[in-house]
Scaffold this motif. Sequence first.
Motif, short mmCIF file in Angstrom:
data_model
loop_
_atom_site.label_atom_id
_atom_site.label_comp_id
_atom_site.label_asym_id
_atom_site.label_seq_id
_atom_site.Cartn_x
_atom_site.Cartn_y
_atom_site.Cartn_z
N GLU A 94 1.57 -12.19 0.49
CA GLU A 94 2.21 -11.09 0.63
C GLU A 94 1.02 -10.03 0.61
OE1 GLU A 94 5.48 -8.06 -1.41
OE2 GLU A 94 5.79 -10.21 -1.14
N ASP A 95 0.32 -10.45 -0.52
CA ASP A 95 -0.97 -9.45 -0.85
C ASP A 95 -1.89 -8.99 0.38
OD1 ASP A 95 -0.08 -8.63 -3.33
OD2 ASP A 95 -1.36 -10.41 -4.34
N ASP A 96 -1.98 -10.31 1.30
CA ASP A 96 -2.90 -10.31 2.47
C ASP A 96 -2.07 -9.40 3.65
OD1 ASP A 96 -4.57 -12.17 1.33
OD2 ASP A 96 -4.00 -13.84 2.38
N LEU A 97 -1.12 -9.41 3.60
CA LEU A 97 -0.15 -8.47 4.61
C LEU A 97 -0.42 -7.19 4.29
CD1 LEU A 97 1.75 -7.81 7.03
CD2 LEU A 97 3.55 -8.35 5.19
N ILE A 98 -0.15 -6.95 2.94
CA ILE A 98 -0.14 -5.52 2.17
C ILE A 98 -1.68 -4.97 2.57
CG2 ILE A 98 -0.29 -4.05 0.14
CD1 ILE A 98 2.21 -6.09 -0.64
N SER A 99 -2.53 -5.64 2.44
CA SER A 99 -3.85 -5.41 2.36
C SER A 99 -4.22 -4.91 4.12
CB SER A 99 -4.92 -6.40 2.03
OG SER A 99 -6.27 -5.95 2.55
N GLU A 100 -3.55 -5.74 4.94
CA GLU A 100 -3.83 -5.56 6.49
C GLU A 100 -3.14 -4.22 6.68
OE1 GLU A 100 -4.97 -5.48 10.18
OE2 GLU A 100 -5.84 -6.88 8.56
N LEU A 101 -1.93 -3.92 6.14
CA LEU A 101 -1.06 -2.90 6.49
C LEU A 101 -1.85 -1.57 5.94
CD1 LEU A 101 2.47 -4.03 5.97
CD2 LEU A 101 1.50 -3.58 8.15
N ARG A 102 -2.24 -1.61 4.71
CA ARG A 102 -3.06 -0.38 4.14
C ARG A 102 -4.28 -0.29 5.04
NH1 ARG A 102 -2.29 -1.95 -2.00
NH2 ARG A 102 -0.22 -0.71 -2.32
N ASN A 103 -5.21 -1.28 5.52
CA ASN A 103 -6.37 -0.99 6.27
C ASN A 103 -6.05 -0.40 7.51
OD1 ASN A 103 -9.09 -1.46 6.92
ND2 ASN A 103 -8.40 -3.01 8.25
N TRP A 104 -4.69 -0.82 8.18
CA TRP A 104 -4.61 -0.21 9.68
C TRP A 104 -3.93 0.97 9.31
CZ3 TRP A 104 0.32 1.25 11.64
CH2 TRP A 104 0.62 1.27 12.96
N PHE A 105 -3.09 1.48 8.17
CA PHE A 105 -2.91 2.91 7.98
C PHE A 105 -4.06 3.48 7.84
CE2 PHE A 105 1.42 1.56 7.62
CZ PHE A 105 2.21 2.37 8.45
N ASP A 106 -4.94 3.26 6.95
CA ASP A 106 -6.22 4.03 6.73
C ASP A 106 -7.08 4.34 7.92
OD1 ASP A 106 -5.48 4.02 4.15
OD2 ASP A 106 -6.77 2.46 3.29
N ASN A 107 -7.08 3.53 8.94
CA ASN A 107 -7.88 3.79 9.98
C ASN A 107 -7.05 4.20 11.23
OD1 ASN A 107 -10.40 2.38 9.32
ND2 ASN A 107 -9.19 0.74 8.91
N LEU A 108 -5.72 4.86 11.13
CA LEU A 108 -5.08 5.60 12.18
C LEU A 108 -5.70 6.78 11.98
CD1 LEU A 108 -1.39 4.61 11.82
CD2 LEU A 108 -2.74 4.01 13.72
#
Length: 137
Positions: A94-108
Amino acid sequence: MSKRITPFAFRYCSTLDGLKEGIRRKRPGLLRRGVVLQHDNATPQSANLTQQWLQHYVWEILPHPAHSPDLAPSDFHLFGTLKRHLRGMAFETEDDLISELRNWFDNLDVDFFRVGINSLLSRWQKCIDLHGDYVEK
């Protein structure tokens, strides 16, 4: 008989506290001019605790017709893009998913959000013109 405070309403009010603090830091004048918030009638958003929070801070609520995903920017603008981004990915934890989501939102780009919000205005007008009926894509 007193109404029970649900953990969902408490969590939603905590999210609103965070939003208020973010607005205070990034756009301080906005809090003085007034905040207009759109949310649907989900239980945490319609709970007494949430209504008291909104009244205390005098935030205006933009009414949301029932069952209108075509008026929720997350539904018509965000989720499709996010689903395309995540397509084919697998996560170990779940932490991997959360990390990917945070990265995606940060780069929008800021324009991504601007486009979604600006399209909301025309969708609201269509909804008004259709007397509350669904807005076609």
